[in-house]
Write a protein that holds these residues in place. Structure first.
Motif, PDB file in Angstrom:
ATOM      1  N   GLU A  54       0.826  -1.214   0.000  1.00 65.32           N
ATOM      2  CA  GLU A  54       0.000   0.000   0.000  1.00 65.32           C
ATOM      3  C   GLU A  54       0.856   1.258   0.000  1.00 65.32           C
ATOM      4  OE1 GLU A  54      -4.316   0.618   2.101  1.00 65.32           O
ATOM      5  OE2 GLU A  54      -2.776  -0.517   3.127  1.00 65.32           O
ATOM      6  N   LYS A  55       1.986   1.203   0.660  1.00 70.16           N
ATOM      7  CA  LYS A  55       2.875   2.361   0.715  1.00 70.16           C
ATOM      8  C   LYS A  55       3.586   2.580  -0.612  1.00 70.16           C
ATOM      9  CE  LYS A  55       3.655   1.643   5.589  1.00 70.16           C
ATOM     10  NZ  LYS A  55       4.571   1.129   6.587  1.00 70.16           N
ATOM     11  N   ARG A  56       4.036   1.503  -1.228  1.00 68.64           N
ATOM     12  CA  ARG A  56       4.813   1.622  -2.466  1.00 68.64           C
ATOM     13  C   ARG A  56       3.949   1.887  -3.696  1.00 68.64           C
ATOM     14  NH1 ARG A  56       7.919  -3.781  -1.738  1.00 68.64           N
ATOM     15  NH2 ARG A  56       8.817  -3.386   0.293  1.00 68.64           N
ATOM     16  N   PHE A  57       2.832   1.197  -3.795  1.00 67.71           N
ATOM     17  CA  PHE A  57       2.005   1.228  -4.999  1.00 67.71           C
ATOM     18  C   PHE A  57       0.629   1.828  -4.740  1.00 67.71           C
ATOM     19  CE2 PHE A  57       4.578  -2.753  -5.194  1.00 67.71           C
ATOM     20  CZ  PHE A  57       5.465  -2.348  -6.170  1.00 67.71           C
ATOM     21  N   SER A  58       0.547   2.844  -3.930  1.00 64.65           N
ATOM     22  CA  SER A  58      -0.760   3.374  -3.534  1.00 64.65           C
ATOM     23  C   SER A  58      -1.564   3.887  -4.723  1.00 64.65           C
ATOM     24  CB  SER A  58      -0.591   4.467  -2.493  1.00 64.65           C
ATOM     25  OG  SER A  58       0.088   5.572  -3.038  1.00 64.65           O
ATOM     26  N   ILE A  59      -0.940   4.591  -5.634  1.00 67.45           N
ATOM     27  CA  ILE A  59      -1.666   5.134  -6.792  1.00 67.45           C
ATOM     28  C   ILE A  59      -2.142   4.007  -7.711  1.00 67.45           C
ATOM     29  CG2 ILE A  59       0.356   5.513  -8.255  1.00 67.45           C
ATOM     30  CD1 ILE A  59      -2.516   7.967  -7.924  1.00 67.45           C
ATOM     31  N   PHE A  60      -1.376   2.930  -7.779  1.00 63.77           N
ATOM     32  CA  PHE A  60      -1.740   1.781  -8.613  1.00 63.77           C
ATOM     33  C   PHE A  60      -2.991   1.092  -8.078  1.00 63.77           C
ATOM     34  CE2 PHE A  60      -0.690  -2.406 -10.599  1.00 63.77           C
ATOM     35  CZ  PHE A  60      -0.656  -1.955 -11.906  1.00 63.77           C
ATOM     36  N   PHE A  61      -3.139   1.050  -6.756  1.00 64.54           N
ATOM     37  CA  PHE A  61      -4.324   0.433  -6.164  1.00 64.54           C
ATOM     38  C   PHE A  61      -5.515   1.394  -6.136  1.00 64.54           C
ATOM     39  CE2 PHE A  61      -1.100  -2.424  -4.317  1.00 64.54           C
ATOM     40  CZ  PHE A  61      -1.631  -3.621  -4.767  1.00 64.54           C
ATOM     41  N   LYS A  62      -5.266   2.676  -6.026  1.00 56.85           N
ATOM     42  CA  LYS A  62      -6.362   3.651  -6.045  1.00 56.85           C
ATOM     43  C   LYS A  62      -7.023   3.714  -7.419  1.00 56.85           C
ATOM     44  CE  LYS A  62      -4.627   6.658  -2.431  1.00 56.85           C
ATOM     45  NZ  LYS A  62      -4.016   7.955  -2.114  1.00 56.85           N
ATOM     46  N   LEU A  63      -6.231   3.561  -8.461  1.00 58.19           N
ATOM     47  CA  LEU A  63      -6.748   3.640  -9.826  1.00 58.19           C
ATOM     48  C   LEU A  63      -7.004   2.264 -10.437  1.00 58.19           C
ATOM     49  CD1 LEU A  63      -4.427   6.445 -11.202  1.00 58.19           C
ATOM     50  CD2 LEU A  63      -6.762   6.664 -10.387  1.00 58.19           C
ATOM     51  N   GLN A  64      -7.194   1.250  -9.607  1.00 60.17           N
ATOM     52  CA  GLN A  64      -7.344  -0.124 -10.082  1.00 60.17           C
ATOM     53  C   GLN A  64      -8.482  -0.273 -11.087  1.00 60.17           C
ATOM     54  OE1 GLN A  64      -7.926  -2.931  -6.942  1.00 60.17           O
ATOM     55  NE2 GLN A  64      -8.288  -4.640  -8.305  1.00 60.17           N
ATOM     56  N   ASN A  65      -9.650   0.234 -10.778  1.00 56.41           N
ATOM     57  CA  ASN A  65     -10.799   0.075 -11.669  1.00 56.41           C
ATOM     58  C   ASN A  65     -10.602   0.822 -12.977  1.00 56.41           C
ATOM     59  OD1 ASN A  65     -12.122  -1.512  -9.794  1.00 56.41           O
ATOM     60  ND2 ASN A  65     -13.107   0.237  -8.833  1.00 56.41           N
ATOM     61  N   ILE A  66     -10.015   1.993 -12.919  1.00 57.21           N
ATOM     62  CA  ILE A  66      -9.784   2.772 -14.130  1.00 57.21           C
ATOM     63  C   ILE A  66      -8.748   2.097 -15.014  1.00 57.21           C
ATOM     64  CG2 ILE A  66      -8.925   4.991 -14.984  1.00 57.21           C
ATOM     65  CD1 ILE A  66     -10.187   6.236 -12.442  1.00 57.21           C
ATOM     66  N   ILE A  67      -7.705   1.542 -14.408  1.00 60.82           N
ATOM     67  CA  ILE A  67      -6.665   0.849 -15.174  1.00 60.82           C
ATOM     68  C   ILE A  67      -7.242  -0.369 -15.885  1.00 60.82           C
ATOM     69  CG2 ILE A  67      -4.551  -0.523 -14.935  1.00 60.82           C
ATOM     70  CD1 ILE A  67      -3.727   1.442 -12.692  1.00 60.82           C
ATOM     71  N   ILE A  68      -8.023  -1.166 -15.172  1.00 65.32           N
ATOM     72  CA  ILE A  68      -8.615  -2.360 -15.778  1.00 65.32           C
ATOM     73  C   ILE A  68      -9.606  -1.980 -16.873  1.00 65.32           C
ATOM     74  CG2 ILE A  68     -10.082  -4.365 -15.320  1.00 65.32           C
ATOM     75  CD1 ILE A  68      -8.716  -4.566 -12.595  1.00 65.32           C
ATOM     76  N   LEU A  69     -10.404  -0.948 -16.640  1.00 60.03           N
ATOM     77  CA  LEU A  69     -11.335  -0.479 -17.664  1.00 60.03           C
ATOM     78  C   LEU A  69     -10.597  -0.005 -18.906  1.00 60.03           C
ATOM     79  CD1 LEU A  69     -14.246   0.314 -18.514  1.00 60.03           C
ATOM     80  CD2 LEU A  69     -13.779   2.547 -17.503  1.00 60.03           C
ATOM     81  N   PHE A  70      -9.547   0.795 -18.734  1.00 56.16           N
ATOM     82  CA  PHE A  70      -8.773   1.293 -19.870  1.00 56.16           C
ATOM     83  C   PHE A  70      -8.130   0.152 -20.659  1.00 56.16           C
ATOM     84  CE2 PHE A  70      -4.663   2.686 -21.584  1.00 56.16           C
ATOM     85  CZ  PHE A  70      -5.116   3.596 -22.531  1.00 56.16           C
ATOM     86  N   LEU A  71      -7.560  -0.825 -19.957  1.00 53.26           N
ATOM     87  CA  LEU A  71      -6.938  -1.950 -20.651  1.00 53.26           C
ATOM     88  C   LEU A  71      -7.979  -2.780 -21.397  1.00 53.26           C
ATOM     89  CD1 LEU A  71      -4.310  -3.066 -17.990  1.00 53.26           C
ATOM     90  CD2 LEU A  71      -3.853  -1.996 -20.200  1.00 53.26           C
ATOM     91  N   GLY A  72      -9.157  -2.945 -20.827  1.00 52.73           N
ATOM     92  CA  GLY A  72     -10.223  -3.676 -21.509  1.00 52.73           C
ATOM     93  C   GLY A  72     -10.701  -2.966 -22.760  1.00 52.73           C
ATOM     94  N   ILE A  73     -10.874  -1.656 -22.682  1.00 48.86           N
ATOM     95  CA  ILE A  73     -11.289  -0.880 -23.863  1.00 48.86           C
ATOM     96  C   ILE A  73     -10.208  -0.934 -24.935  1.00 48.86           C
ATOM     97  CG2 ILE A  73     -11.730   1.473 -24.679  1.00 48.86           C
ATOM     98  CD1 ILE A  73     -13.193   1.949 -22.006  1.00 48.86           C
ATOM     99  N   LEU A  74      -8.943  -0.832 -24.514  1.00 51.31           N
ATOM    100  CA  LEU A  74      -7.832  -0.889 -25.465  1.00 51.31           C
ATOM    101  C   LEU A  74      -7.749  -2.247 -26.152  1.00 51.31           C
ATOM    102  CD1 LEU A  74      -5.432   0.667 -26.624  1.00 51.31           C
ATOM    103  CD2 LEU A  74      -4.066  -0.192 -24.727  1.00 51.31           C
TER     104      LEU A  74
END
Length: 76
Positions: free
Chosen positions: A45-65
């Motif tokens: 959580e400390k190292r990758f906080s932004i990666f976990f906060k944007l989890q849904n957006i990242i997965i949605l973007f990769l799916g659309i791509l």
């Protein structure tokens, strides 16, 4: 070129999904400490906080791509 990009994005998406799965697995199994019970290990959580906060957006973007690239590829 689209086919190579499709394969690359698909492999990257699988790696990202494995990363998210392993974070939840290690928190649930007790392998790592998760004091606030949010399914994310505290050390991650400390190292990758932004990666976990944007989890849904990242997965949605990769799916659309992936959908866009499948539409424009000649695999199918």
């Amino acid at each position: 070129m689209i086919n190579i990009l499709l394969i690359t994005v698909t492999v990257f998406t699988v790696l990202v999904l494995i990363f998210y799965w392993y974070a939840k697995y290690s928190a649930k199994s007790g392998f790592s400490i998760d004091e606030n019970n949010n399914q994310i290990p505290d050390s991650w959580e400390k190292r990758f906080s932004i990666f976990f906060k944007l989890q849904n957006i990242i997965i949605l973007f990769l799916g659309i791509l992936i959908g866009y690239l499948i539409n424009n590829s000649n695999f199918f």
